[in-house]
Structure formats: C-alpha cells, structure tokens
Design a protein around this motif. Structure first.
Motif, PDB file in Angstrom:
ATOM      1  N   LYS A 175      -3.882  11.228  -5.722  1.00  0.00           N
ATOM      2  CA  LYS A 175      -4.336  10.984  -7.101  1.00  0.00           C
ATOM      3  C   LYS A 175      -3.345  10.229  -7.923  1.00  0.00           C
ATOM      4  O   LYS A 175      -3.849   9.211  -8.772  1.00  0.00           O
ATOM      5  N   ILE A 176      -2.051  10.611  -7.840  1.00  0.00           N
ATOM      6  CA  ILE A 176      -1.112   9.527  -8.680  1.00  0.00           C
ATOM      7  C   ILE A 176      -1.249   8.177  -7.798  1.00  0.00           C
ATOM      8  O   ILE A 176      -1.338   7.248  -8.786  1.00  0.00           O
ATOM      9  N   PHE A 177      -1.334   8.210  -6.487  1.00  0.00           N
ATOM     10  CA  PHE A 177      -1.364   6.659  -5.959  1.00  0.00           C
ATOM     11  C   PHE A 177      -2.723   6.037  -6.406  1.00  0.00           C
ATOM     12  O   PHE A 177      -2.493   4.677  -6.704  1.00  0.00           O
ATOM     13  N   GLU A 178      -3.610   6.604  -6.790  1.00  0.00           N
ATOM     14  CA  GLU A 178      -4.872   6.108  -7.157  1.00  0.00           C
ATOM     15  C   GLU A 178      -4.789   5.551  -8.609  1.00  0.00           C
ATOM     16  O   GLU A 178      -5.674   4.697  -8.786  1.00  0.00           O
TER      17      GLU A 178
ATOM     18  N   GLN B 119      -2.437  13.372 -17.133  1.00  0.00           N
ATOM     19  CA  GLN B 119      -3.409  12.153 -17.071  1.00  0.00           C
ATOM     20  C   GLN B 119      -3.678  11.751 -15.763  1.00  0.00           C
ATOM     21  O   GLN B 119      -5.261  11.484 -15.335  1.00  0.00           O
ATOM     22  N   LEU B 120      -3.027  11.610 -14.858  1.00  0.00           N
ATOM     23  CA  LEU B 120      -3.178  11.180 -13.360  1.00  0.00           C
ATOM     24  C   LEU B 120      -4.106  11.932 -12.564  1.00  0.00           C
ATOM     25  O   LEU B 120      -4.599  11.390 -11.669  1.00  0.00           O
ATOM     26  N   THR B 121      -3.568  13.011 -12.659  1.00  0.00           N
ATOM     27  CA  THR B 121      -4.288  13.927 -11.651  1.00  0.00           C
ATOM     28  C   THR B 121      -5.523  15.119 -12.186  1.00  0.00           C
ATOM     29  O   THR B 121      -6.154  15.801 -11.620  1.00  0.00           O
ATOM     30  N   GLY B 122      -5.443  15.129 -13.504  1.00  0.00           N
ATOM     31  CA  GLY B 122      -6.149  16.192 -14.021  1.00  0.00           C
ATOM     32  C   GLY B 122      -5.845  17.594 -13.945  1.00  0.00           C
ATOM     33  O   GLY B 122      -6.486  18.567 -14.235  1.00  0.00           O
ATOM     34  N   VAL B 123      -4.583  17.716 -13.367  1.00  0.00           N
ATOM     35  CA  VAL B 123      -4.164  19.125 -13.222  1.00  0.00           C
ATOM     36  C   VAL B 123      -2.993  19.405 -14.260  1.00  0.00           C
ATOM     37  O   VAL B 123      -2.094  18.491 -14.637  1.00  0.00           O
ATOM     38  N   GLU B 124      -3.073  20.605 -14.781  1.00  0.00           N
ATOM     39  CA  GLU B 124      -2.193  21.160 -15.757  1.00  0.00           C
ATOM     40  C   GLU B 124      -1.027  21.702 -14.856  1.00  0.00           C
ATOM     41  O   GLU B 124      -1.119  22.927 -14.761  1.00  0.00           O
ATOM     42  N   ILE B 125      -0.021  21.222 -14.470  1.00  0.00           N
ATOM     43  CA  ILE B 125       0.861  21.718 -13.484  1.00  0.00           C
ATOM     44  C   ILE B 125       2.100  22.850 -14.242  1.00  0.00           C
ATOM     45  O   ILE B 125       2.269  22.524 -15.302  1.00  0.00           O
ATOM     46  N   ARG B 126       2.208  23.713 -13.494  1.00  0.00           N
ATOM     47  CA  ARG B 126       3.118  24.912 -14.012  1.00  0.00           C
ATOM     48  C   ARG B 126       4.636  24.356 -13.546  1.00  0.00           C
ATOM     49  O   ARG B 126       4.938  24.269 -12.399  1.00  0.00           O
ATOM     50  N   VAL B 127       5.582  24.305 -14.596  1.00  0.00           N
ATOM     51  CA  VAL B 127       6.995  23.898 -14.064  1.00  0.00           C
ATOM     52  C   VAL B 127       8.065  25.068 -13.955  1.00  0.00           C
ATOM     53  O   VAL B 127       8.862  24.883 -13.994  1.00  0.00           O
ATOM     54  N   ASP B 128       7.320  26.126 -14.061  1.00  0.00           N
ATOM     55  CA  ASP B 128       8.297  27.452 -14.073  1.00  0.00           C
ATOM     56  C   ASP B 128       8.338  27.778 -12.479  1.00  0.00           C
ATOM     57  O   ASP B 128       8.981  28.946 -12.426  1.00  0.00           O
TER      58      ASP B 128
ATOM     59  N   MET C 262       0.708  -1.310  -0.012  1.00  0.00           N
ATOM     60  CA  MET C 262       0.197  -0.014   0.118  1.00  0.00           C
ATOM     61  C   MET C 262       0.931   1.314  -0.007  1.00  0.00           C
ATOM     62  O   MET C 262       1.905   1.196   0.749  1.00  0.00           O
ATOM     63  N   ASN C 263       0.556   2.178  -0.920  1.00  0.00           N
ATOM     64  CA  ASN C 263       1.139   3.412  -0.860  1.00  0.00           C
ATOM     65  C   ASN C 263       0.751   4.437   0.211  1.00  0.00           C
ATOM     66  O   ASN C 263      -0.285   4.468   0.496  1.00  0.00           O
ATOM     67  N   LYS C 264       1.758   5.178   0.897  1.00  0.00           N
ATOM     68  CA  LYS C 264       1.369   6.060   1.898  1.00  0.00           C
ATOM     69  C   LYS C 264       2.068   7.455   1.781  1.00  0.00           C
ATOM     70  O   LYS C 264       2.954   7.501   1.309  1.00  0.00           O
ATOM     71  N   ILE C 265       1.279   8.510   2.302  1.00  0.00           N
ATOM     72  CA  ILE C 265       1.742   9.730   2.361  1.00  0.00           C
ATOM     73  C   ILE C 265       1.777   9.846   3.950  1.00  0.00           C
ATOM     74  O   ILE C 265       0.596   9.891   4.600  1.00  0.00           O
ATOM     75  N   SER C 266       2.769  10.320   4.666  1.00  0.00           N
ATOM     76  CA  SER C 266       2.984  10.823   6.026  1.00  0.00           C
ATOM     77  C   SER C 266       3.415  12.238   6.127  1.00  0.00           C
ATOM     78  O   SER C 266       4.127  12.691   5.182  1.00  0.00           O
TER      79      SER C 266
ATOM     80  N   ILE D 237      -2.084   5.419 -10.988  1.00  0.00           N
ATOM     81  CA  ILE D 237      -1.026   4.834 -11.544  1.00  0.00           C
ATOM     82  C   ILE D 237      -0.998   3.267 -11.186  1.00  0.00           C
ATOM     83  O   ILE D 237      -1.129   2.983  -9.886  1.00  0.00           O
ATOM     84  N   ASN D 238      -0.949   2.314 -12.205  1.00  0.00           N
ATOM     85  CA  ASN D 238      -0.680   0.814 -11.616  1.00  0.00           C
ATOM     86  C   ASN D 238       0.788   0.537 -11.593  1.00  0.00           C
ATOM     87  O   ASN D 238       1.632   1.186 -12.171  1.00  0.00           O
ATOM     88  N   GLY D 239       1.011  -0.194 -10.775  1.00  0.00           N
ATOM     89  CA  GLY D 239       2.465  -0.789 -10.527  1.00  0.00           C
ATOM     90  C   GLY D 239       3.292  -0.163  -9.627  1.00  0.00           C
ATOM     91  O   GLY D 239       4.326  -0.492  -9.078  1.00  0.00           O
ATOM     92  N   LEU D 240       2.645   0.862  -8.768  1.00  0.00           N
ATOM     93  CA  LEU D 240       3.208   1.349  -7.528  1.00  0.00           C
ATOM     94  C   LEU D 240       2.723   0.637  -6.544  1.00  0.00           C
ATOM     95  O   LEU D 240       1.588   0.548  -5.915  1.00  0.00           O
ATOM     96  N   VAL D 241       3.735   0.117  -5.710  1.00  0.00           N
ATOM     97  CA  VAL D 241       3.365  -0.742  -4.661  1.00  0.00           C
ATOM     98  C   VAL D 241       4.468  -0.359  -3.307  1.00  0.00           C
ATOM     99  O   VAL D 241       5.633  -0.281  -3.661  1.00  0.00           O
TER     100      VAL D 241
END
Length: 142
Positions: free
Chosen positions: A107-110, A55-64, A1-5, A112-116
């Motif tokens: 959202k990424i954890f929900e 694709q994973l989050t639906g957010v267009e992230i600003r990388v500036d 299970m993936n976890k954020i702490s 994306i496949n293969g993250l364990v």
C-alpha cells in the motif's frame, strides 16, 4: 520499480556487498535494532510518520508493540532514502505478522509518490535450524 522479496538465510549470499543495504532486526553490529532506532526518532517526527502511515495504508498502526514500530521504521527508511535496499529479519515475529507487513508495504509503494527502485527484502529465519545459523554467521563475518 519498488519491490518486496522474501528470501531464506541462504539467500543472503546473493546480496553481495553489505554496505549497499540497511539491515533491520539482525544481530549484526551495523544493523538497526527496532526498539532503539524507533526511540531515536524525535516524537514530533514519529507522530508525522504515524499519520502518514495511516494516510497511505488506511491502517491505524499500534506503536506500542515491535511490529508497529517496525512499520514506522521502514516508512522512515523508505522516505529518507539513504539506501535503496532494506533487509529485514523475521526473527521474533510470526509469519502472519509479516503478511500484514507486506500488505502494508504494498500500500505504501502504491500510494506514496517519489519512491523509486526501493527494495525491501524479508529474510525468513529459523534459528532452530543449524544451517540457518551457519548462513547467518558466514554472511556477517565477511
């Protein structure tokens, strides 16, 4: 299970062996610096990561800005899978920025496949607190 702490700097003691973690945004010789690491990612790969993030989050992230770069770095680290534990310092960010980061990591954890068994640990740092500075120095001196 993936976890954020979320932990405080004193909580670093519980992490144990530093070699089991990737540290991001710490003043530690082996830590990844956000700007430098982002710039080292080839442009083609960065663009793929940015598209995947959307694709994973639906957010267009600003990388500036640094927060956007941090999102892309974390996505890359999660996918590459070099280590399962990523520790991120909140130094230089407003806590609301990390609320946004946490929401996107969920959202990424929900989606994306293969993250364990991936762990993202956010360390709340208050460099105005002398005890926090002491805990930080003690952990990285070992």
């Amino acid at each position: 299970m993936n976890k954020i702490s979320i932990i405080n700097l004193k909580g670093l003691e519980a992490l144990g062996n530093k070699d089991e973690y990737i540290f991001v945004n710490f003043d530690y010789k082996n830590a990844l610096r956000i700007g430098y690491f982002y710039d080292e990612i080839r442009k083609k790969e960065r663009n793929k990561l940015i598209d995947l993030f959307k694709q994973l989050t639906g957010v267009e992230i600003r990388v500036d800005d640094t927060l956007g770069k941090l999102h892309i770095i974390l996505l890359k680290l999660l996918i590459d899978g070099e280590r399962d534990n990523i520790v991120v310092s909140s130094i230089g960010f407003h806590i609301k920025s990390f609320d946004f980061l946490i929401d996107n990591l969920k959202k990424i954890f929900e989606n994306i496949n293969g993250l364990v068994n991936k762990n993202v640990i956010i360390v709340e740092c208050n460099l105005n607190n002398p005890d926090d500075i002491k805990y930080l120095e003690q952990y990285f001196e070992k």
